[in-house]
Every structure is written in structure tokens, then in C-alpha cells.
Design a protein around this motif. Sequence first.
Motif, PDB file in Angstrom:
ATOM      1  N   LEU A  86       0.840  -1.205   0.000  1.00  0.00           N
ATOM      2  CA  LEU A  86       0.000   0.000   0.000  1.00  0.00           C
ATOM      3  C   LEU A  86       0.872   1.251   0.000  1.00  0.00           C
ATOM      4  O   LEU A  86       0.560   2.247  -0.661  1.00  0.00           O
ATOM      5  N   VAL A  87       1.986   1.167   0.728  1.00  0.00           N
ATOM      6  CA  VAL A  87       2.918   2.296   0.797  1.00  0.00           C
ATOM      7  C   VAL A  87       3.521   2.537  -0.590  1.00  0.00           C
ATOM      8  O   VAL A  87       3.599   3.673  -1.068  1.00  0.00           O
ATOM      9  N   ALA A  88       3.909   1.440  -1.253  1.00  0.00           N
ATOM     10  CA  ALA A  88       4.528   1.567  -2.583  1.00  0.00           C
ATOM     11  C   ALA A  88       3.549   2.181  -3.577  1.00  0.00           C
ATOM     12  O   ALA A  88       3.910   3.061  -4.364  1.00  0.00           O
ATOM     13  N   LEU A  89       2.293   1.722  -3.544  1.00  0.00           N
ATOM     14  CA  LEU A  89       1.307   2.244  -4.495  1.00  0.00           C
ATOM     15  C   LEU A  89       1.001   3.712  -4.222  1.00  0.00           C
ATOM     16  O   LEU A  89       0.867   4.513  -5.143  1.00  0.00           O
ATOM     17  N   ALA A  90       0.903   4.073  -2.926  1.00  0.00           N
ATOM     18  CA  ALA A  90       0.532   5.454  -2.564  1.00  0.00           C
ATOM     19  C   ALA A  90       1.565   6.460  -3.062  1.00  0.00           C
ATOM     20  O   ALA A  90       1.228   7.609  -3.336  1.00  0.00           O
ATOM     21  N   GLY A  91       2.802   6.023  -3.180  1.00  0.00           N
ATOM     22  CA  GLY A  91       3.847   6.948  -3.613  1.00  0.00           C
ATOM     23  C   GLY A  91       4.305   6.712  -5.050  1.00  0.00           C
ATOM     24  O   GLY A  91       5.267   7.334  -5.492  1.00  0.00           O
ATOM     25  N   PRO A 109       0.925   4.643   7.357  1.00  0.00           N
ATOM     26  CA  PRO A 109       2.134   4.619   6.522  1.00  0.00           C
ATOM     27  C   PRO A 109       1.858   4.985   5.062  1.00  0.00           C
ATOM     28  O   PRO A 109       2.623   5.743   4.456  1.00  0.00           O
ATOM     29  N   ALA A 110       0.758   4.485   4.504  1.00  0.00           N
ATOM     30  CA  ALA A 110       0.451   4.799   3.101  1.00  0.00           C
ATOM     31  C   ALA A 110       0.084   6.279   2.952  1.00  0.00           C
ATOM     32  O   ALA A 110       0.443   6.914   1.958  1.00  0.00           O
ATOM     33  N   CYS A 111      -0.614   6.824   3.940  1.00  0.00           N
ATOM     34  CA  CYS A 111      -0.956   8.260   3.879  1.00  0.00           C
ATOM     35  C   CYS A 111       0.324   9.100   3.895  1.00  0.00           C
ATOM     36  O   CYS A 111       0.442  10.084   3.148  1.00  0.00           O
ATOM     37  N   MET A 112       1.266   8.710   4.740  1.00  0.00           N
ATOM     38  CA  MET A 112       2.524   9.462   4.812  1.00  0.00           C
ATOM     39  C   MET A 112       3.274   9.362   3.485  1.00  0.00           C
ATOM     40  O   MET A 112       3.864  10.343   3.018  1.00  0.00           O
ATOM     41  N   ALA A 113       3.232   8.177   2.885  1.00  0.00           N
ATOM     42  CA  ALA A 113       3.931   7.987   1.603  1.00  0.00           C
ATOM     43  C   ALA A 113       3.315   8.886   0.526  1.00  0.00           C
ATOM     44  O   ALA A 113       4.025   9.530  -0.243  1.00  0.00           O
ATOM     45  N   ALA A 114       1.976   8.943   0.495  1.00  0.00           N
ATOM     46  CA  ALA A 114       1.300   9.782  -0.500  1.00  0.00           C
ATOM     47  C   ALA A 114       1.614  11.254  -0.245  1.00  0.00           C
ATOM     48  O   ALA A 114       1.823  12.030  -1.188  1.00  0.00           O
ATOM     49  N   ARG A 120      -2.124  14.138  -4.808  1.00  0.00           N
ATOM     50  CA  ARG A 120      -3.430  14.670  -4.430  1.00  0.00           C
ATOM     51  C   ARG A 120      -3.999  13.612  -3.482  1.00  0.00           C
ATOM     52  O   ARG A 120      -4.250  12.474  -3.886  1.00  0.00           O
ATOM     53  N   LEU A 121      -4.161  13.960  -2.214  1.00  0.00           N
ATOM     54  CA  LEU A 121      -4.485  12.963  -1.181  1.00  0.00           C
ATOM     55  C   LEU A 121      -5.888  13.205  -0.654  1.00  0.00           C
ATOM     56  O   LEU A 121      -6.149  14.195   0.038  1.00  0.00           O
ATOM     57  N   LYS A 126      -9.523   9.127   8.818  1.00  0.00           N
ATOM     58  CA  LYS A 126      -9.272  10.150   9.848  1.00  0.00           C
ATOM     59  C   LYS A 126      -8.307   9.672  10.926  1.00  0.00           C
ATOM     60  O   LYS A 126      -7.555  10.459  11.485  1.00  0.00           O
ATOM     61  N   GLU A 127      -8.335   8.335  11.210  1.00  0.00           N
ATOM     62  CA  GLU A 127      -7.462   7.830  12.269  1.00  0.00           C
ATOM     63  C   GLU A 127      -5.993   8.115  11.952  1.00  0.00           C
ATOM     64  O   GLU A 127      -5.187   8.345  12.859  1.00  0.00           O
ATOM     65  N   ALA A 128      -5.650   8.096  10.643  1.00  0.00           N
ATOM     66  CA  ALA A 128      -4.252   8.355  10.259  1.00  0.00           C
ATOM     67  C   ALA A 128      -3.832   9.758  10.680  1.00  0.00           C
ATOM     68  O   ALA A 128      -2.710   9.969  11.164  1.00  0.00           O
ATOM     69  N   LEU A 129      -4.740  10.716  10.526  1.00  0.00           N
ATOM     70  CA  LEU A 129      -4.403  12.091  10.896  1.00  0.00           C
ATOM     71  C   LEU A 129      -4.422  12.267  12.416  1.00  0.00           C
ATOM     72  O   LEU A 129      -3.610  13.013  12.978  1.00  0.00           O
ATOM     73  N   VAL A 130      -5.309  11.545  13.086  1.00  0.00           N
ATOM     74  CA  VAL A 130      -5.359  11.620  14.556  1.00  0.00           C
ATOM     75  C   VAL A 130      -4.055  11.079  15.147  1.00  0.00           C
ATOM     76  O   VAL A 130      -3.522  11.631  16.110  1.00  0.00           O
ATOM     77  N   VAL A 131      -3.519  10.019  14.545  1.00  0.00           N
ATOM     78  CA  VAL A 131      -2.253   9.448  15.030  1.00  0.00           C
ATOM     79  C   VAL A 131      -1.070  10.277  14.529  1.00  0.00           C
ATOM     80  O   VAL A 131      -0.150  10.593  15.277  1.00  0.00           O
ATOM     81  N   GLY A 132      -1.108  10.654  13.261  1.00  0.00           N
ATOM     82  CA  GLY A 132       0.049  11.327  12.647  1.00  0.00           C
ATOM     83  C   GLY A 132       0.189  12.792  13.027  1.00  0.00           C
ATOM     84  O   GLY A 132       1.312  13.304  13.084  1.00  0.00           O
ATOM     85  N   GLY A 133      -0.918  13.469  13.253  1.00  0.00           N
ATOM     86  CA  GLY A 133      -0.924  14.859  13.706  1.00  0.00           C
ATOM     87  C   GLY A 133       0.067  15.756  12.983  1.00  0.00           C
ATOM     88  O   GLY A 133       0.066  15.858  11.755  1.00  0.00           O
TER      89      GLY A 133
END
Length: 395
Positions: A86-91, A109-114, A120-121, A126-133
Motif C-alpha cells: 500500500l505504501v509503494a502504491l501510494a507513492g 504509513p500509506a498516507c505518509m507515503a502519499a 493529491r491525497l 481520519k485515524e491516520a491524521l489523529v495518530v500522525g498529527g
Amino acid sequence: MRQRLCILGSTGSIGTNTLDVAARHPDRFEVVALSAHSRVDDLLAQCRQWRPRWAAMSDVDAAQRLAVAVRAEGLPTEVLAGPQALVALAGHDDVDSVMAAVVGAAGLPACMAAARAGKRLLLANKEALVVGGAQFIAAVREGGAQLLPIDSEHSAIFQCLPEDRSTWAQRIDHIVLTASGGPFRQADPLSLRDVTPEQACAHPNWVMGRKISVDSATMMNKALEVIEARWLFDLAPSQVKVVIHPQSIIHSMVICRDQSVLAQLGTPDMRVPIAYGLSFPERIASGASALDFLGLKSLTFEAPERARFPGLFLAWEALEGPHGSTAVLNAANEEAVAAFLSRRLRFTDIHDVVARTLELEVPRLSLSLDVPVEALLALDEQARRRAREIIARLN
Ligand code: NDP
Ligand code: MG
């Protein structure tokens, strides 16, 4: 050139709604990558219909089964396995837009990669942003990504604001997120002890995945959204307020410095915010039905009560707490909801698990912006272990 879409979590509620919108505009969108966790048959059916270049499954065994089926049917899709896929595809260079519709912190991890790859993300996860902040937002900025909210409330706020982000701070006094109040808005709090997963997932206005449906019933979904809004719109926690609006017609509001109120309205249909994310700054048909003004009897508002929805109030506590607190809150909630859905925890104990995990001495991060995503995920894992211990003791 068509927009090349990668849809992570394509078999879920947001994922299928995204494909529904994309199918209405074959001239605009090319679906190049799809992903799921373990539901092989669902992803296989999507591969037949969309013939994407890639299909990824985070569960490795499931990916193997999908690969066999894809080969047997002669489909042109390459199957990838494991969370790293998922990380590879996102980036990936051949992807323009990433719909992040995985459920839970697993999507981070995939959100961070994108974000780092400047995509364009479209953020549903939402949980990714709550954790990643702060780290997530820094990655978006450094990567030059375009972060577009998909959560209906955040899309509403975004739609009420001008395109030029540099004007936002000057114009916003505060924002009001609307909440339906879920299926137990009027229930006697004492009756909630024996609520079943089926009852909790029967949302009055929205059809959603099971995890977010339970979060809506506890209003922990709104707590996550308060945190999400803080980061998306760079607001102080006190500038994010919540009101219950049972009809789910007003999706959220911006209260400007001059006390002018801007709101976005529509039928409750996730295809509207998804279409806006896909087409921004243009507008395209979403498939949603028109709002029937004359059929609306009334639009009403209530204050959320702490006795009924204690989880909501943890959002501001976590935002004001030590760095890493929102990641702990999310991890504890994911564990508690999973335990409730598998009938290992009472509905009313979800809040206790989250509140007690937050109280425990989890070593918090010194969250300078260069803390790697691995450190966030390690904190997430540590909080999950604490939450699981608490759940085991409650049984
Ligand atoms: P669903 O449960 O319907 O779908 C989740 C998707 O993620 C599925 O494709 C699932 O695959 C996949 N998935 C599950 N676990 C993992 C994992 N560990 N790693 C990788 N992929 C995984 O969820 P929703 O569509 O309801 O929600 C998705 C996100 O969007 C959530 O963060 C939610 O909060 C947010 N959101 C949802 C709304 C809605 O209306 N549904 C509204 C606003 C926000 P599989 O099918 O194989 O299990
Ligand atoms: Mg929402």
C-alpha cells in the motif's frame, strides 16, 4: 489526461462509493490501483470490473489467493502483498491521486507515503491524521501534496472556505462540526449496557463501515473529527465546537470573525464529499439525490451531554495533553471497538477502556517534527497493549 486513481480500502464503504463516482466519469478518471485487507472475492470482483494495473492486499495469504484467481481469469492486474504494498502504491510515480479509505491507524504509513510523494491525497482515513498529527501535516507540506478532506464535516468546512489557505486564520472565529447523535441519542444511558453490535451499527442517517458506525454511536467518531479538524484547518482546540443536528442536513459550519455563519447542506450521501475531493476545484455529478427543501420539516440542534457521550469530551483533553495523547486515544478506541464488535466488551465499557488507557503512564513522544512514523506506530502499539490488558481485566 485522465486522473490516475489509487483507491486504498476499495472494498469498504468509502471505497465502493468512490468507485461509484468514478464510474460516472470515465473520461476523467482511470482506476490504476485498488487495495483491500482480506476480502478476496470483493477485490476480485472489482478487478474484473476495473481491470486495474495493480491490486494490493495487506493480508499476505489473501493476496496469494487473489493472485491465483487473477491469473486463472487472465486479468491484466499485478497482485501485491502486505502492508508495504500500500505504501509503494501510494507513492508510485504512475499514480496522481490517492483515496485513503483504509480504516484505522493501519492506514498511516500509506498516507505518509502519499503526502511525501506530493500526491493529491483524498483523506477519509481520519485515524491516520489523529495518530500522525503534526508529522502528517509536515509531510504534506514538505512533499507538496494537496490534502483534500473526505469526511463529510471537514469537506463541508473546506467547501465554506476560500481556496487560498493563507486567508483561513484571519477569517475563522471557530467552526461547528455537526453530529447526528447516532442511534442512541435519546436512549436512557442505563439501557446502553446491553447494546449489541447490530444495534450500534444501525445508524439512522448514514450507511458506513462497522468501526465508524460504532464510533458514531459512542460519539468517539466526533472526538476523532475534532482532532482531525484541528490539524486540517490549523485551529486551536477551543476553536472546534460540536453540536448535535439529528437530521444530518447541515454537514458543518464556519463561524467567521464577523459572526457570519457559512454552512454546507445536502442529503447525507458520502458521494458528495467524495466527488468534491475528486474534482476540486471543479464540481462533477455525484449521483446523490437533490435536497428536498419542502420535505424538510425542521432542522434542530442540541448540545451533546457529557453523561450520554463522555467519549466526545476526551478529544479536547487529548489535544491539550502531552504529545502523543491523541495517538493513544485512537489506539485504545480501535482495540475497544474491535472487542465490542467481537462481543468481548460491553458497549458502555468502550469509553472506560479509552479513558483508562489515556490515564496510564505511556511514555509520550517528544514530538519534534522529525519523529519518524515508526515512533508513532510504536506508541500506537504500546497503547494497544495497555488497552488489551484493561479489556481482559474487565472480562
Ligand atoms: P470499511 O470497514 O467499510 O472499509 C475499510 C477498508 O479498509 C476495506 O477495504 C478493508 O478491506 C480495508 N482494511 C481494513 N483493515 C485494513 C488493514 N489493516 N490494512 C489495510 N486495509 C484494511 O470502512 P469505511 O469505508 O466505513 O471507512 C474507511 C475510513 O473512512 C475510516 O477511517 C472511516 O473513519 C472513514 N470515514 C468513513 C465514512 C463512511 O461513510 N463510511 C465517513 C467518513 C469517514 P477488507 O474489505 O478486505 O476488510
Ligand atoms: Mg464524519
